[in-house]
Enzyme design. Structure first.
Site, short mmCIF file in Angstrom:
data_model
loop_
_atom_site.label_atom_id
_atom_site.label_comp_id
_atom_site.label_asym_id
_atom_site.label_seq_id
_atom_site.Cartn_x
_atom_site.Cartn_y
_atom_site.Cartn_z
N GLY B 474 0.83 -1.20 0.00
CA GLY B 474 0.00 0.00 0.00
C GLY B 474 0.86 1.24 0.00
CB ILE B 637 11.19 12.66 -1.85
CG1 ILE B 637 11.59 13.00 -0.40
CG2 ILE B 637 9.73 12.22 -1.92
CD1 ILE B 637 11.56 11.85 0.57
CG ASN B 639 5.12 9.51 -5.98
OD1 ASN B 639 4.51 10.42 -5.41
ND2 ASN B 639 4.61 8.83 -6.98
N PRO B 640 6.81 12.43 -4.11
CG PRO B 640 7.32 14.62 -4.67
CD PRO B 640 7.18 13.25 -5.26
CD GLU B 713 10.02 0.48 9.61
OE1 GLU B 713 10.00 -0.33 10.53
OE2 GLU B 713 10.85 0.43 8.67
#
Lengths: 350, 748
Positions: B474, B637, B639-640, B713
């Site tokens: 997900g 990053i 995919n922001p 996390e």
């Protein structure tokens, strides 16, 4: 799940005739189906009453009372203009319960009949005098406590309904039909305290069916100063730790009449008549409300390690009276019945 | 997050674009096939019977009643359970647990499988399970931290954390001008992914086919194969989608093995899906902890010692000891650092990795203890943290590969308005009279890499196919990894077919430790680079190519063309190069791991700062988090949009940890009394608002070629402490136990 017969009668007469020991009525099914899945309820026969005619109406009677059919969905009742105008704390309590999806399914009669959420009642492997008379009470053994009023050695469970709390305060009446004909039961007398027979949860006789609930005309006299307050450990979709429905009829700056009921403290919505008597005729102020809250909880005793709950119920009661005295808000708060009801950024009816 | 006009249009490069999940439409329209959506012909349904006591022995089962129920085909108990080839007490992979698979009649925790019912329908099997009506000999369960002896242990690589000491802690205590000595507790928590654990297993001879959500496909195949005595390559595992994993779907557990065993026993496909209640037992959880923190500072507030001792609960039959005290390593520049671990064996299922295992619980206690230390010093909590800012890794002195924590503090504090915070608690009220409190915490998470492999194939038409057995829980692996792969090939995203979620593909390693994008992404990056290198060789050697002879200059790949490096006037389309070469495909391979010398040279971590505002009713003590601002620096990053979602999710879990999640055990039987989502509370929508994530720019040339650290996390860390500290700031009351409850705040 145990096999069972499933019927869908078309008339009240057929429904009543179909009832036999071991049968249950099915409304929205939001509670009973869960209990059948866990095995806590194992009916032989499920009678789906949702097709019965004439039980889905909300009407104002000639004497000014409001009659609510037992199949009216909780969400429809909460959004009904007559309820908003004449019994706003009923709407507030309904909107504080469950979630939008559940309120769309749950019925008025089913709300009255919902079972305690005591974890041991819901667990068919636990000892529970309410579910299986004579087996004992694992909940009491666990020691955390639940009820603080009206509990017994046999059972310490609480009634989880929000809706029933303002109903009890407003002297609402349950209309039932059964094999012996029709009769009425005051909401305040509908649920039974456990005593030695916690398995007897309501005053309904075998085979009796809830047809509707009637709010008497005098209930509408409290509409200007009526609030329901619910304390819980998350903002939505949680049962009350404590709750209170407070309604005041103010005349010339004094409390002509007060109505007060507490939720989540006993096996029934707890009508606090001593506190009501104490409030009557007095000028509303914080000290008075604190004394009324003291009176409402005077008979409370922890059923385990929950002495804190007496304190919280007292605070909840006093606050609900203050909120009622401040006046029913013109619009339903974004978070109904919540101490955070003012928060502007919240979505309505969380 | 600004929306792009068309999320699949490419602006410059694929990486860095906030592309929506490529699998999103399939998921919201029901087109995505999750494990339990598979129903092969003649499938049998398996339901296991969970023990309803935590300690004792099964003395009787009504097997005849269950067998007699129409539709029940088999009742499997320790009496008739067919043998396994591998002992469930063995540990065939690095991350294996001992588990219960009907070895004997002993009950070691509530929820343990004690029998398995197979039926033609789920309903029949479920009723058969009920009819089994187990009776027990009950022993007194031990479910509290003081109900069994505490012990220490020799560390090993997984589940038994080592103690770490840097400097001289006793000297640090002795030298302290100010100190705090506080003990915090955290509750047992259970993963509750939306998709409960599920498996559909079928055998064909000695070949096993599995549909089953897995965070680690290759390792799962190896583990399952071991118990059934077959080679790992005989197991085919399909795991295209997981409805959440959170660490609990990384490792085969007893229920899975029983379902596979049932399929072998019956010669029919077998489906099992755990009920919500069954999630509370055999599939891991976050063990409860008690953590003592002793901090000392000099007169100016510089830490002379940070001394963190953790006690963690594990099961009676295996060790997963939450490495909570390790959260105090690597973050603050203390003169001496000590992290020690001890454990207690309770009658619970074995804990396991649960989103930020160790870091979440450890950070909760550490960040509150830091707040208490700042309070003792009369110092602003942020100023106190800056005073102890570590420019190099505390203890080791290693340089950080990158560390933009100072910017996280600054940007987070600015956005939140931290500068206006009164130092003393109980000073703020809102217009409705609610108490208001502000708290903060530092977020910290290591950025490990595992091992992964990937293949890439450039097809004759100039499009590509890339493959690795990545797992999308997900978090967006289907999208972010494809973005990396497309960039490695110089292709628009829609011209790259990405295959993942199947054990037949190159091993993508574990989707865990926040290292999946870094690891699988690096392998894809290498595979794409291998293809482009080969393509360049073909073009350079082709007299008809504009690139002929330019091999020494090198090539770059962009928009489906190869360009001579530094000379945009000379280029050739992929498809043209391949067409002239006879229409062949070009295939490449890549692998990724972090070289030991690279890991040794730098300390590598992601950082962040979380600021929380809470409101507390002064009489009723009901609490609400009204604002959460998190600023995070986690390298590049990809995919922001997806990264923000991950950080939101982590922060919401932090809120859940701080105020909601707690499994409660019955004292007599030891079972969990709130084992469903009505009783086991997580935040609902109305609890979550005012969430704000700031991505702080960070270039890291050392972590990997992509510069990716990972965001899965870190959001939990920092957040729990920030909320606990805000509640203190609102009320003046320190609650040293999570979750914080209304009754903790009553009675003042």
């Amino acid at each position: 799940m145990k096999r069972f017969d499933f019927i869908q009668p078309a008339t009240i007469e057929d429904a009543l005739a179909a009832w036999e020991p071991g049968a249950v009525w099915l409304g929205g099914g939001t509670n009973i189906v869960d209990l059948m899945k866990t095995g806590a309820m194992q009916p032989d026969k499920v009678i789906d009453i949702t097709r019965l005619p004439g039980l889905s109406e909300i009407e104002t009677l000639p004497d000014g009372a409001i009659r609510i059919g037992s199949l009216v969905r909780n969400s429809d009742l909460a959004d009904h203009p007559q309820i908003a105008r004449h019994a706003p704390m009923v709407a507030e309590a309904l909107l504080a319960g469950a979630s939008g999806q559940l309120r769309n399914a749950a019925t008025v009669g089913g709300n009255l009949m919902q079972r305690t959420r005591c974890a041991y009642f819901q667990d068919p492997t636990a000892a529970c005098n309410r579910r299986a008379p004579g087996t004992g009470c694992d909940a009491a053994q666990a020691g955390d406590g639940m009820a603080i009023l009206g509990w017994s050695e046999a059972c310490i469970a609480t009634n989880p309904s929000d809706f029933c709390v303002p109903l009890a305060a407003l002297d609402a009446v349950v209309e039932v039909q059964g094999p012996e004909g029709a009769r009425e039961i005051p909401v305040a007398a509908f649920h039974l305290l456990p005593g030695d027979t916690p398995d007897r949860e309501t005053d309904l006789a075998p085979g009796e069916l809830i047809i509707g609930v009637r709010l008497p005309a005098e209930a509408t006299g409290f509409a200007a100063n009526a609030r329901y307050l619910k304390v819980r450990d998350r903002t939505s979709y949680a049962f009350a730790m404590t709750s209170a429905a407070a309604a005041l009829r103010l005349e010339d700056g004094r409390i002509a009449e007060a109505r007060l009921a507490l939720g989540a403290v006993a096996a029934k919505p707890w009508r606090a008549t001593e506190a009501e008597a104490l409030l009557a005729g007095q000028a509303p102020d914080d000290a008075l409300f604190d004394r009324a809250a003291e009176a409402a909880l005077a008979g409370a005793a922890p059923s385990g390690g929950n002495a804190w709950k007496i304190d919280l119920a007292r605070r909840t009661t006093a606050r609900s009276l203050r909120m009622a005295a401040a006046g029913t808000p013109a619009e339903m708060p974004a978070l109904p019945a919540s101490p955070f009801g003012h928060s502007a950024e919240d979505h309505a009816h969380a | 997050m600004p929306d792009t006009l068309d999320t699949h249009v490419r602006f410059g490069s694929n990486s860095g674009q906030p592309i929506t999940r490529r699998d999103g439409r399939a998921k919201v329209t029901g087109g995505a096939t999750f494990a339990a959506d598979n129903s092969p012909d003649s499938v049998l349904h398996a339901v296991y019977v969970p023990a309803t006591i935590a300690r004792g022995r099964v003395t009787a089962l009504d097997t005849a009643a269950a067998e007699a129920h129409p539709g029940v085909t088999h009742v499997v108990t320790p009496q008739n359970r067919p043998p396994l080839q591998g002992d469930p007490s063995d540990k065939p992979t690095m991350f294996s647990f001992r588990f219960e698979a009907l070895q004997d009649d002993t009950v070691r925790y509530a929820g343990q499988p004690i029998a398995l019912i197979l039926g033609e329908t789920l309903e029949a099997a479920t009723e058969g399970a009920r009819l089994l009506n187990p009776r027990y000999e009950i022993a007194t369960p031990r479910t509290g931290l003081d109900e069994a002896a505490h012990y220490t242990f020799d560390p090993d690589a997984f589940g038994k954390p080592a103690d770490t000491v840097h400097g001289d802690p006793e000297a640090g205590h002795a030298a302290a001008a100010h100190s705090v000595d506080v003990t915090y507790e955290t509750a047992p928590q259970y993963h509750n992914a939306m998709e409960t654990h599920a498996v559909v297993a079928s055998w064909d001879g000695d070949r096993l086919s599995l549909d089953m959500p897995s965070q680690a496909l290759s390792m799962t195949c190896a583990g399952i194969a071991y118990y059934f005595g077959i080679p790992a390559e005989n197991v085919t595992l399909r795991s295209p989608y997981l409805g959440g994993g959170f660490g609990s779907k990384a490792i085969p557990t007893g229920p899975y093995v029983l379902a596979v065993l049932a399929a072998r026993m019956t010669g029919r496909p077998v489906k099992m899906m755990l009920t919500r209640q069954q999630m509370f037992g055999p599939v891991g959880h976050r063990g409860q902890t008690r953590q003592r923190l002793r901090l000392g500072t000099d007169a100016e507030g510089r830490l002379t010692v940070l001394d963190h001792a953790g006690l963690s609960a594990t099961s009676t039959f295996d060790d997963f000891i939450e490495p909570a005290a390790n959260a105090s390593q690597g973050l603050y520049a203390a003169g001496a650092l000590r992290s020690t671990h001890s454990a207690v064996r309770l009658d619970v299922g074995t804990p396991g990795p649960m989103r930020a295992p160790g870091e979440a619980s450890g950070s909760a206690a550490l960040e509150c203890a830091m707040d208490e230390m700042a309070e003792t010093l009369g110092m602003d909590p942020l100023e106190f943290r800056l005073r102890n800012y570590a420019e190099t890794e505390p203890g080791t002195g290693k340089p950080f590969s990158s560390k933009a924590l100072r910017e996280c503090y600054a940007q987070g504090a600015e956005r939140f308005g931290w500068a206006d915070r009164p130092l003393q608690p109980g000073q703020m009220r809102d217009a409705d009279g609610l108490r208001v409190g502000w708290g903060m915490g530092t977020a910290f998470f290591p950025c490990p890499m595992f091992m992964a492999e990937a293949n890439a194939t450039l097809r004759a038409d100039g499009t590509a196919m890339v493959e690795t057995s990545a797992a999308d829980m997900g978090q967006g692996a289907w999208t972010a990894l494809a973005q990396i792969a497309a960039d490695s090939l110089g292709l628009p995203l829609d011209q790259v077919e990405f295959r993942a979620g199947h054990s037949g593909l190159p091993d993508a390693g574990v989707a865990g430790g926040s290292g999946h994008t870094a690891t699988a992404g690096s392998a894809l990056h290498a595979a794409g680079g291998d293809v482009i290198r080969q393509l360049g060789e073909i073009a350079a050697a082709d007299p008809d190519s504009p690139l002929h002879g330019a091999g020494n200059a090198g090539f770059t790949a962009r928009d489906g063309r190869l360009y001579v490096a530094g000379d945009d006037s000379r280029s050739d389309a992929f498809a043209d190069i391949l067409a002239r070469a006879g229409g062949a495909e070009v295939s490449g391979a890549g692998s990724a791991s972090r070289a030991p010398e690279a890991a040794e040279a730098h300390a590598m971590n992601a950082h962040g700062a979380v600021f929380a505002e809470v409101k507390v009713d002064p009489d009723l003590c009901q609490m609400r988090v009204t604002r959460l601002v998190g600023a995070f620096a986690a390298g590049r990053i990809i995919n922001p949009r997806l990264a923000e979602s991950q950080l939101y999710g982590g922060m919401i879990w932090g809120l859940s940890f701080a105020l909601h999640e707690e499994a409660r055990h019955d004292p007599a039987r030891g079972h969990i009394v709130n084992a469903d989502l009505a009783g086991y509370h997580v935040p609902v929508n109305a609890d979550v608002h005012g969430l704000d994530v700031i991505s702080v720019h960070e270039d890291d040339p050392y972590v990997n070629a992509l510069g990716v650290k990972g965001v899965g996390e870190i959001g939990i860390t920092g957040t729990v402490g920030a909320i606990g500290n805000a509640i203190w700031h609102a009320t003046g009351k320190r609650v040293r136990r999570f979750p914080i409850r209304i009754d903790d705040l009553l009675g003042d």
